[in-house]
Write a protein that holds these residues in place. Structure first.
Motif, short mmCIF file in Angstrom:
data_model
loop_
_atom_site.label_atom_id
_atom_site.label_comp_id
_atom_site.label_asym_id
_atom_site.label_seq_id
_atom_site.Cartn_x
_atom_site.Cartn_y
_atom_site.Cartn_z
N HIS A 27 0.83 -1.20 0.00
CA HIS A 27 0.00 0.00 0.00
C HIS A 27 0.87 1.25 0.00
CE1 HIS A 27 -3.44 -2.49 1.96
NE2 HIS A 27 -3.14 -2.86 0.74
N LEU A 30 2.08 1.95 -3.46
CA LEU A 30 1.10 2.54 -4.38
C LEU A 30 0.84 4.00 -4.05
CD1 LEU A 30 -1.22 -0.51 -4.79
CD2 LEU A 30 0.62 0.27 -6.22
N TYR A 31 0.83 4.33 -2.74
CA TYR A 31 0.70 5.74 -2.37
C TYR A 31 1.89 6.54 -2.87
CZ TYR A 31 -3.41 5.47 0.60
OH TYR A 31 -4.68 5.34 1.04
N VAL A 68 7.82 -3.26 -6.59
CA VAL A 68 6.68 -4.17 -6.62
C VAL A 68 7.15 -5.60 -6.87
CG1 VAL A 68 4.56 -4.75 -7.85
CG2 VAL A 68 5.09 -2.38 -7.39
#
Lengths: 174, 106
Positions: A27, A30-31, A68
């Motif tokens: 998370h 992605l932020y 990722v």
């Protein structure tokens, strides 16, 4: 004050704070991508079109995708997040898209990068209070002109990074 | 471009750097520390771009490209170290020697 710059600054700060306080690394990642997108819009508003493109293509598109990959190799545990977890990221992304669309179609003068580059001579050089946006051509000419040696050294640095990563990741045979 | 924009942009760069620094100091996960290093590098690059935009000079964006290269090399080695530390089937390494880390600290 330029509203596009202000909104993207707010989005960048909000998403960067969200990076630091996340519990799960995916998370946070992605932020961080949202934060880099917001910074790219801010760079567009400042007149740095080439840097904005590089921010999206190289930073968000290559470096963070590397993150990722590694996170997926390490393993991601935990359940799939609920729909309510989508609210804040969706809000940030919609805000970014809305301001970009608004600036592109309604008020293109807010994005300095899109305005026509004035010739940097005479009055433009003296009146430096209103500098012209820097076109990508000028960046390329500077990079391979006065900065050519630095570009070579940067290439060596990338090569050494590649060799180092390969050496760390190599598996011995038996 | 008016001065308020420049102040806002420089303030944004400083704020992002501070957020990254706070995260680097507060988090203990290696991945998060690497992410916070990215935030700080990016904030520095943004400050360079603001300065380049202030003077209408391409030098700021050139330095940003070099920062990008530095970040890419750093991330490649850092992530390889994280992968080596996380095991991936091999034992945990004991030191920070690259050879030992790759072999898995036997």
């Amino acid at each position: 004050m330029n509203p596009v710059l202000a909104v993207s600054a707010a989005v960048a700060v909000a998403s960067t704070v969200a990076v630091v306080i996340q519990r799960k690394a995916v998370h946070a990642l992605l932020y961080l991508i949202v934060s880099f997108f917001a910074l790219a819009v801010a760079m567009l508003a400042l007149g740095a079109a080439f840097a904005a493109a590089l921010e999206v293509v190289v930073y968000a598109g290559a470096i963070l995708v590397l993150f990722v990959f590694v996170l997926m190799m390490i393993g991601v545990e935990g359940p799939v997040p609920s729909l309510r977890a989508w609210l804040f990221p969706a809000l940030l992304a919609i805000l970014l898209f809305a301001e970009l669309a608004y600036a592109l179609f309604a008020r293109p003068e807010l994005l300095e990068a899109l305005s026509v580059a004035a010739p940097a001579s005479g009055a433009a050089q003296v009146a430096y209070a209103v500098p012209a946006p820097v076109p990508p051509k000028a960046v390329g000419l500077a990079l391979f002109g006065p900065y050519a040696v630095a570009a070579e050294i940067a290439a060596f640095l990338l090569l050494s990074g590649l060799v180092g990563a390969y050496h760390l990741g190599r598996r011995d045979k038996a | 471009m008016n001065p308020a924009d420049l102040e806002l942009a420089l303030g944004l760069a400083a704020l992002l750097f501070v957020i990254g620094l706070a995260g680097m100091l507060a988090r203990r996960s290696l991945v998060f520390m690497l992410l916070c290093a990215e935030i700080m590098l990016n904030a520095g690059g943004f400050a360079f771009i603001v300065a380049g935009a202030r003077w209408g000079a391409p030098d700021g964006q050139v330095i940003f490209i070099f920062l990008l290269v530095t970040a890419a090399a750093e991330v490649a080695v850092g992530l390889a170290l994280i992968l080596a530390l996380s095991g991936q089937g091999r034992g945990r390494p004991k030191g920070l020697d690259a050879d030992e880390m790759r072999r898995g600290g036997d």
